[in-house]
Design a protein around this motif. Structure first.
Motif, PDB file in Angstrom:
ATOM      1  N   GLY A 179      36.675  37.924  28.052  1.00  0.00           N
ATOM      2  CA  GLY A 179      35.821  37.686  29.212  1.00  0.00           C
ATOM      3  C   GLY A 179      36.493  36.797  30.236  1.00  0.00           C
ATOM      4  N   GLU A 180      37.243  35.810  29.779  1.00  0.00           N
ATOM      5  CA  GLU A 180      37.939  34.904  30.697  1.00  0.00           C
ATOM      6  C   GLU A 180      38.994  35.653  31.502  1.00  0.00           C
ATOM      7  OE1 GLU A 180      40.765  30.874  30.568  1.00  0.00           O
ATOM      8  OE2 GLU A 180      39.961  31.748  28.718  1.00  0.00           O
ATOM      9  N   THR A 181      39.700  36.567  30.835  1.00  0.00           N
ATOM     10  CA  THR A 181      40.723  37.333  31.544  1.00  0.00           C
ATOM     11  C   THR A 181      40.098  38.253  32.583  1.00  0.00           C
ATOM     12  OG1 THR A 181      42.205  37.273  29.636  1.00  0.00           O
ATOM     13  CG2 THR A 181      42.616  38.971  31.272  1.00  0.00           C
ATOM     14  N   VAL A 182      38.974  38.860  32.250  1.00  0.00           N
ATOM     15  CA  VAL A 182      38.289  39.739  33.204  1.00  0.00           C
ATOM     16  C   VAL A 182      37.897  38.959  34.455  1.00  0.00           C
ATOM     17  CG1 VAL A 182      36.201  41.089  33.626  1.00  0.00           C
ATOM     18  CG2 VAL A 182      37.440  41.362  31.478  1.00  0.00           C
ATOM     19  N   VAL A 183      37.385  37.744  34.264  1.00  0.00           N
ATOM     20  CA  VAL A 183      36.960  36.921  35.398  1.00  0.00           C
ATOM     21  C   VAL A 183      38.133  36.616  36.314  1.00  0.00           C
ATOM     22  CG1 VAL A 183      36.108  34.633  36.040  1.00  0.00           C
ATOM     23  CG2 VAL A 183      34.979  35.916  34.225  1.00  0.00           C
ATOM     24  N   ARG A 184      39.303  36.403  35.743  1.00  0.00           N
ATOM     25  CA  ARG A 184      40.467  35.994  36.537  1.00  0.00           C
ATOM     26  C   ARG A 184      41.407  37.144  36.889  1.00  0.00           C
ATOM     27  NH1 ARG A 184      43.751  31.031  34.666  1.00  0.00           N
ATOM     28  NH2 ARG A 184      44.397  31.337  36.833  1.00  0.00           N
ATOM     29  N   PRO A 203      45.327  42.374  42.083  1.00  0.00           N
ATOM     30  CA  PRO A 203      45.002  41.835  43.407  1.00  0.00           C
ATOM     31  C   PRO A 203      45.314  42.815  44.538  1.00  0.00           C
ATOM     32  CG  PRO A 203      46.049  40.133  42.086  1.00  0.00           C
ATOM     33  CD  PRO A 203      46.143  41.423  41.304  1.00  0.00           C
ATOM     34  N   MET A 204      46.387  43.592  44.388  1.00  0.00           N
ATOM     35  CA  MET A 204      46.706  44.589  45.407  1.00  0.00           C
ATOM     36  C   MET A 204      45.641  45.673  45.457  1.00  0.00           C
ATOM     37  SD  MET A 204      50.808  44.911  44.718  1.00  0.00           S
ATOM     38  CE  MET A 204      51.019  46.368  45.722  1.00  0.00           C
ATOM     39  N   VAL A 205      45.156  46.094  44.295  1.00  0.00           N
ATOM     40  CA  VAL A 205      44.097  47.101  44.250  1.00  0.00           C
ATOM     41  C   VAL A 205      42.826  46.563  44.905  1.00  0.00           C
ATOM     42  CG1 VAL A 205      42.598  48.446  42.732  1.00  0.00           C
ATOM     43  CG2 VAL A 205      45.029  48.209  42.187  1.00  0.00           C
ATOM     44  N   GLU A 213      36.589  49.069  52.735  1.00  0.00           N
ATOM     45  CA  GLU A 213      35.137  48.870  52.641  1.00  0.00           C
ATOM     46  C   GLU A 213      34.577  49.467  51.355  1.00  0.00           C
ATOM     47  OE1 GLU A 213      33.302  50.225  56.234  1.00  0.00           O
ATOM     48  OE2 GLU A 213      34.373  48.804  57.494  1.00  0.00           O
ATOM     49  N   GLY A 214      35.381  49.410  50.305  1.00  0.00           N
ATOM     50  CA  GLY A 214      34.955  49.859  48.996  1.00  0.00           C
ATOM     51  C   GLY A 214      34.901  48.689  48.026  1.00  0.00           C
ATOM     52  N   SER A 215      35.038  48.992  46.736  1.00  0.00           N
ATOM     53  CA  SER A 215      34.975  47.940  45.726  1.00  0.00           C
ATOM     54  C   SER A 215      35.741  48.368  44.490  1.00  0.00           C
ATOM     55  CB  SER A 215      33.520  47.648  45.349  1.00  0.00           C
ATOM     56  OG  SER A 215      32.924  48.787  44.730  1.00  0.00           O
ATOM     57  N   VAL A 216      36.047  47.403  43.631  1.00  0.00           N
ATOM     58  CA  VAL A 216      36.694  47.690  42.358  1.00  0.00           C
ATOM     59  C   VAL A 216      36.054  46.797  41.307  1.00  0.00           C
ATOM     60  CG1 VAL A 216      38.575  46.044  42.809  1.00  0.00           C
ATOM     61  CG2 VAL A 216      38.893  47.883  41.121  1.00  0.00           C
ATOM     62  N   HIS A 217      35.798  47.374  40.124  1.00  0.00           N
ATOM     63  CA  HIS A 217      35.061  46.659  39.075  1.00  0.00           C
ATOM     64  C   HIS A 217      35.728  46.905  37.726  1.00  0.00           C
ATOM     65  CE1 HIS A 217      31.697  44.924  36.912  1.00  0.00           C
ATOM     66  NE2 HIS A 217      31.608  46.017  36.177  1.00  0.00           N
ATOM     67  N   ILE A 218      35.768  45.850  36.903  1.00  0.00           N
ATOM     68  CA  ILE A 218      36.399  45.934  35.588  1.00  0.00           C
ATOM     69  C   ILE A 218      35.361  45.732  34.493  1.00  0.00           C
ATOM     70  CG2 ILE A 218      38.074  44.890  33.999  1.00  0.00           C
ATOM     71  CD1 ILE A 218      39.698  44.003  36.368  1.00  0.00           C
ATOM     72  N   GLU A 219      35.433  46.579  33.469  1.00  0.00           N
ATOM     73  CA  GLU A 219      34.680  46.382  32.234  1.00  0.00           C
ATOM     74  C   GLU A 219      35.674  46.449  31.086  1.00  0.00           C
ATOM     75  OE1 GLU A 219      30.849  48.582  31.872  1.00  0.00           O
ATOM     76  OE2 GLU A 219      31.539  49.523  33.741  1.00  0.00           O
ATOM     77  N   THR A 229      36.835  50.793  37.692  1.00  0.00           N
ATOM     78  CA  THR A 229      36.221  51.771  38.590  1.00  0.00           C
ATOM     79  C   THR A 229      36.466  51.370  40.035  1.00  0.00           C
ATOM     80  OG1 THR A 229      34.489  52.216  36.960  1.00  0.00           O
ATOM     81  CG2 THR A 229      34.108  52.975  39.206  1.00  0.00           C
ATOM     82  N   LEU A 230      37.103  52.261  40.763  1.00  0.00           N
ATOM     83  CA  LEU A 230      37.380  52.060  42.184  1.00  0.00           C
ATOM     84  C   LEU A 230      36.417  52.940  42.962  1.00  0.00           C
ATOM     85  CD1 LEU A 230      39.284  51.011  44.488  1.00  0.00           C
ATOM     86  CD2 LEU A 230      40.722  53.031  44.030  1.00  0.00           C
TER      87      LEU A 230
END
Length: 236
Positions: A179-184, A203-205, A213-219, A229-230
């Motif tokens: 969880g800590e790695t996901v946050v950072r 960070p580039m992604v 004007e989109g987003s990127v999310h990690i699970e 998910t981009l």
């Protein structure tokens, strides 16, 4: 999936819009300074003591001509920047992913399998095409590095219902993150690996996604893999 990525030549972030706005801002400020200089020159030309100086008329005329030309260049540069800004780029995700699939399969990564699934008739997305491919490649390379013993990388592209977006989901069966790695994970230069480029890929992604004007999310679950998910906006 680890947070770092081994970049291949040509993988660069998007950022043309920000650069264009920055350039236009500098040129606009130069235009303001040219106006100040022109006003000061006109004031000096009206001074009797200055106009009496032999040959000063030629000097003033030359300075006015130079300032007029400089002002014209400023106006043309701002006009060009506005035109470029108005030309919003569109990308066909299906075509982009076909090219990426050809690239990664030709690399023949040992013990790594790829599965591409792309919904039919996906709408065009509003982003830089090269930036999109670079972002997806970063995520794919990241997934590969997170599977030292091999595994499956799945890349799915679909349009969520009722959303004006297209989603690209990259899932691996690798080591996962805490969880800590996901946050950072999106922090510049944060990495859990000792080598490579030191936490540049994600960070580039993220930068590409935000500029589009989109987003990127990690699970992610430690020991069970990671899904990134981009999401990108569709064209109007």
């Amino acid at each position: 999936m680890d947070d770092d990525v081994s970049l291949s030549p040509g993988v660069v972030p998007g950022g043309r819009v920000r650069s264009q706005l920055s350039t236009a801002g500098v040129v606009h400020d130069l235009g303001n300074l040219i106006q100040v200089a022109s006003s000061a020159l006109n004031h000096l030309a009206r001074e009797p003591s200055i106009s009496a100086v032999p040959g000063i008329d030629i000097v003033i005329a030359g300075a006015r001509t130079a300032l007029d030309r400089a002002g014209g260049l400023v106006r043309q540069t701002i006009k060009t920047a506005r035109e470029i800004q108005g030309n919003v780029e569109h990308a066909n995700i299906s075509v982009c992913l076909v090219e990426i699939e050809s690239l990664v399969r030709s690399a023949r990564y040992e013990n790594v399998r790829f599965e591409f699934r792309v919904d039919s008739n996906l709408p065009l997305v509003r982003c830089d095409r090269a930036g999109l491919q670079n972002a997806v490649l970063n995520l794919v390379f990241n997934a590969r590095d997170a599977m030292p013993d091999g595994g499956l990388i799945s890349i799915d592209a679909f349009a969520p219902e009722s959303l004006r977006q297209v989603a690209i989901r990259i899932r691996d069966s690798g080591i996962g993150m805490t969880g800590e790695t996901v946050v950072r994970a999106f922090d510049p230069f944060f990495t859990t690996k000792g080598g490579g480029f030191g936490g540049v890929g994600l960070p580039m992604v993220k930068r590409f996604a935000e500029e589009s004007e989109g987003s990127v999310h990690i699970e992610s679950v430690l020991g069970m893999g990671t899904t990134v998910t981009l999401r990108l906006p569709v064209t109007s």
